[in-house]
Scaffold this active site. Sequence first.
Site, PDB file in Angstrom:
ATOM      1  N   HIS A 187      80.048  67.836  12.998  1.00 22.99           N
ATOM      2  CA  HIS A 187      78.997  68.466  13.799  1.00 22.99           C
ATOM      3  C   HIS A 187      78.299  69.548  12.970  1.00 22.99           C
ATOM      4  CE1 HIS A 187      76.749  69.761  17.132  1.00 22.99           C
ATOM      5  NE2 HIS A 187      77.677  70.077  18.001  1.00 22.99           N
ATOM      6  N   HIS A 241      69.860  60.860  10.177  1.00 28.24           N
ATOM      7  CA  HIS A 241      70.200  61.479  11.466  1.00 28.24           C
ATOM      8  C   HIS A 241      70.438  60.390  12.502  1.00 28.24           C
ATOM      9  CE1 HIS A 241      69.949  64.172  14.925  1.00 28.24           C
ATOM     10  NE2 HIS A 241      70.092  65.166  14.075  1.00 28.24           N
ATOM     11  N   ASP A 290      69.459  70.310   8.032  1.00 25.93           N
ATOM     12  CA  ASP A 290      70.408  70.901   7.084  1.00 25.93           C
ATOM     13  C   ASP A 290      69.983  70.768   5.631  1.00 25.93           C
ATOM     14  OD1 ASP A 290      72.264  71.751   8.992  1.00 25.93           O
ATOM     15  OD2 ASP A 290      73.038  69.717   9.191  1.00 25.93           O
TER      16      ASP A 290
END
Length: 376
Positions: free
Chosen positions: A223, A262, A318
């Site tokens: 996560h 993703h 990220d």
Amino acid sequence: MEQTVQFAKGLEGVIAGESTICKIDGEKGQLYYRGYPIQELAEKTTFEETTYLLLYGELPNRDESVVFSAKMRNARDLSPAVLEMIRNFPEKSHPMELLQSVIAYLSAYVEHKIHHGPHCNCRETLHQVAQLASVVAAYERIRNGLEYVPPKRNLGHGANFLYMLRGEEPTESEGKIMDSALVMHAEHSFNASTFTARVIASTQSTCYSSISGAIGALYGSLHGGANEKVMVMVDEIGTPQNVVPWLDKTLGEGKKVMGMGHRVYKAKDPRSNLMEAYLKELCEAKGDMTYYDILKTLEVETRKRMEQKGKPVYPNVDFFSGAVYRLLGIPTKLFTPIFAMGRVSGWLAHVLEQRIDNRIYRPKALYNGPEPRSLS
Ligand SMILES: CC(C)(COP(=O)(O)OP(=O)(O)OC[C@H]1O[C@@H](n2cnc3c(N)ncnc32)[C@H](O)[C@@H]1OP(=O)(O)O)[C@@H](O)C(=O)NCCC(=O)NCCS
């Protein structure tokens, strides 16, 4: 008659609740909080205003904003008991373990009651949103043998965090970038930690239990934490010239490029465009474009290779954020706690929403164990 629902591993594709908080259009690469696109919120609102939006459903007007910010800023300072807890926490523990424990501990400092309706004192005190950032900053300073720096009320949430971490005020641009990064992390629909917060809220436990549990879920490597791995990769690559040989070797070994791809977005994550712009700004201010050049070349070259394979991947939030945080002087082990500092606003919004039309979560298991048997 009982309705049967098909088994879906990891609840993939299962609609587990209704929500008015966040919309994600994965195909188009769009993210909205309460109907507002993330690009506009990250550029034009503060983290305090976005927190208000998530909790109340609308952006605050000027008066509401003043009152709300004052409440949040008044709740920033850490009590001697919490500072003591940080000092005494086992030295080798991860800051996420500390955060989870501190939040559970903090509930003892507010009116302690189990809530049976949508209203609870978290809207009033904003205790958890304000305190999380202070705990992260204090953790880092105390671990380094430095004194706790009390918060400054004239600074926004992001700028104050950097001030409490460094002991000196950041530039205006650094404060804005930190605040904006928290806005971008504030909410993302029914992800694992948010779902955890809602499951706990559905039992009518306290909002402190929900947030503590959500932090536990975020701590897991599937996560939070991808931006930490991106920086390991950037350090390994070292120079822009080494991107292509590094990439060919990595993909050749069947490994993934961290920060790309993703589960929900099948286009570029809208937050990565903003993070990229912030990284460029910080590199230019430093007069060293190395991080930007490595990541930009890595993005272009990875996309080229994956498109040739018919498996397009795009940068997620990220990909650029780790380098942004490093240039803000934030150590790598604080990257996941920073995610929690932003996401806490979304978690609380979901806790409140869960309470409005609550039903305790109780799914079924597909039993694959032994048939009933006897000890004899
Ligand atoms: C995020 C992630 C788990 C999404 O997974 P997903 O939606 O299940 O996508 P898949 O893993 O099915 O990807 C489809 C294909 O693209 C490849 N792929 C996906 N992301 C990739 C990446 N970052 N680098 C290289 N290849 C990648 C997969 O290996 C897979 O190939 P295969 O069909 O030969 O097995 C995955 O992209 C990933 O691991 N990314 C890196 C880690 C990361 O940044 N995580 C943070 C997410 S916010």
